[in-house]
Design an enzyme around this catalytic site. Sequence first.
Site, short mmCIF file in Angstrom:
data_model
loop_
_atom_site.label_atom_id
_atom_site.label_comp_id
_atom_site.label_asym_id
_atom_site.label_seq_id
_atom_site.Cartn_x
_atom_site.Cartn_y
_atom_site.Cartn_z
N ASP A 16 -20.75 -66.82 -76.30
CA ASP A 16 -20.10 -68.10 -76.03
C ASP A 16 -20.18 -68.37 -74.53
O ASP A 16 -20.84 -67.63 -73.78
CB ASP A 16 -18.67 -68.13 -76.59
CG ASP A 16 -17.69 -67.27 -75.79
OD1 ASP A 16 -18.12 -66.55 -74.86
OD2 ASP A 16 -16.48 -67.33 -76.10
N HIS A 17 -19.51 -69.45 -74.09
CA HIS A 17 -19.60 -69.86 -72.68
C HIS A 17 -19.11 -68.76 -71.72
O HIS A 17 -19.65 -68.62 -70.63
CB HIS A 17 -18.78 -71.14 -72.46
CG HIS A 17 -17.39 -71.03 -73.00
ND1 HIS A 17 -17.11 -71.10 -74.34
CD2 HIS A 17 -16.20 -70.81 -72.39
CE1 HIS A 17 -15.81 -70.96 -74.54
NE2 HIS A 17 -15.23 -70.76 -73.37
N CYS A 73 -18.62 -62.21 -76.05
CA CYS A 73 -17.73 -63.29 -75.64
C CYS A 73 -16.86 -62.73 -74.53
O CYS A 73 -17.20 -61.70 -73.95
CB CYS A 73 -16.94 -63.86 -76.82
SG CYS A 73 -15.83 -62.71 -77.66
N THR A 75 -14.01 -61.13 -74.48
CA THR A 75 -13.59 -59.76 -74.80
C THR A 75 -14.48 -59.07 -75.82
O THR A 75 -14.39 -57.85 -75.99
CB THR A 75 -12.17 -59.77 -75.40
OG1 THR A 75 -12.21 -60.59 -76.59
CG2 THR A 75 -11.15 -60.33 -74.42
N HIS A 106 -22.36 -42.84 -87.62
CA HIS A 106 -21.45 -42.70 -88.75
C HIS A 106 -21.23 -43.99 -89.53
O HIS A 106 -20.93 -43.94 -90.72
CB HIS A 106 -20.09 -42.18 -88.27
CG HIS A 106 -20.09 -40.72 -87.96
ND1 HIS A 106 -18.96 -39.97 -87.81
CD2 HIS A 106 -21.13 -39.86 -87.75
CE1 HIS A 106 -19.27 -38.70 -87.55
NE2 HIS A 106 -20.60 -38.62 -87.49
N ARG A 145 -22.17 -38.05 -96.96
CA ARG A 145 -20.80 -38.59 -96.94
C ARG A 145 -20.71 -39.88 -96.12
O ARG A 145 -19.94 -40.79 -96.44
CB ARG A 145 -19.82 -37.54 -96.40
CG ARG A 145 -20.04 -37.14 -94.96
CD ARG A 145 -19.13 -35.99 -94.55
NE ARG A 145 -19.30 -35.60 -93.16
CZ ARG A 145 -20.28 -34.82 -92.70
NH1 ARG A 145 -21.20 -34.34 -93.54
NH2 ARG A 145 -20.37 -34.50 -91.43
N HIS A 146 -21.52 -39.96 -95.06
CA HIS A 146 -21.45 -41.18 -94.24
C HIS A 146 -22.00 -42.38 -95.00
O HIS A 146 -21.47 -43.48 -94.90
CB HIS A 146 -22.22 -40.99 -92.93
CG HIS A 146 -21.63 -39.93 -92.06
ND1 HIS A 146 -20.30 -39.90 -91.73
CD2 HIS A 146 -22.19 -38.83 -91.48
CE1 HIS A 146 -20.05 -38.85 -90.97
NE2 HIS A 146 -21.17 -38.19 -90.81
C1 RB5 Z 1 -12.92 -67.83 -74.42
O1 RB5 Z 1 -12.03 -68.21 -73.42
C2 RB5 Z 1 -12.47 -66.53 -75.06
O2 RB5 Z 1 -11.34 -66.74 -75.83
C3 RB5 Z 1 -13.59 -65.95 -75.89
O3 RB5 Z 1 -14.70 -65.75 -75.09
C4 RB5 Z 1 -13.33 -64.59 -76.53
O4 RB5 Z 1 -12.90 -63.66 -75.58
C5 RB5 Z 1 -12.55 -64.57 -77.75
O5 RB5 Z 1 -12.36 -63.52 -78.40
#
Ligand code: RB5
Length: 156
Positions: A16-17, A73, A75, A106, A145-146
């Site tokens: 994303d941005h 993204c 996070t 795994h 098993r995996h």
């Molecule tokens: C965008 O601001 C942010 O929410 C997105 O990039 C991401 O981290 C969401 O999980």
Amino acid sequence: MSLFEKDPVHIYIGADHAAYEAKGKLVEFLKGEGYGVTDLGTFSEASVDYPDVAREVGEKVLDNEGSFGVLICGTGLGMNMAVNKLRGIRAAQCKDVEDAEMARKHNNANVLTMGARTMSEQMHRDCALKFFTTSFEGDMEGFERHKRRVEKIDLK
Ligand code: RB5
């Protein structure tokens, strides 16, 4: 010719941005390492909704057996939640190389999700290389098993 006759590993990547810049750097790095990479965007810093990008990448991975996805993204968490809604996708949120290694060994993960705001450029590279060069152990004798456990992930 299929993608995989050309490329031993083909990678679909999206961001994303918040991760547009990080994604661009990782694409260049992976191409330099010899990987076949399809960049599915986003292609600017204009705001987009990460679930839309996650779906596009996830569907490509499902349509092209043996390929991998990378989603970045802010996070990595939103991308992870969104793409894991697709049956057959096993996306792993990785913050270090140990995560990347175990996600492949795994869990037979087929999509790597990472944070642009929570990880360094070097860690993106390290995690990606570990992910693409580590095999699933469930196909090896003595490690069935995996495979059994991963198959249970897709049960209704
Ligand atoms: C965008 O601001 C942010 O929410 C997105 O990039 C991401 O981290 C969401 O999980």
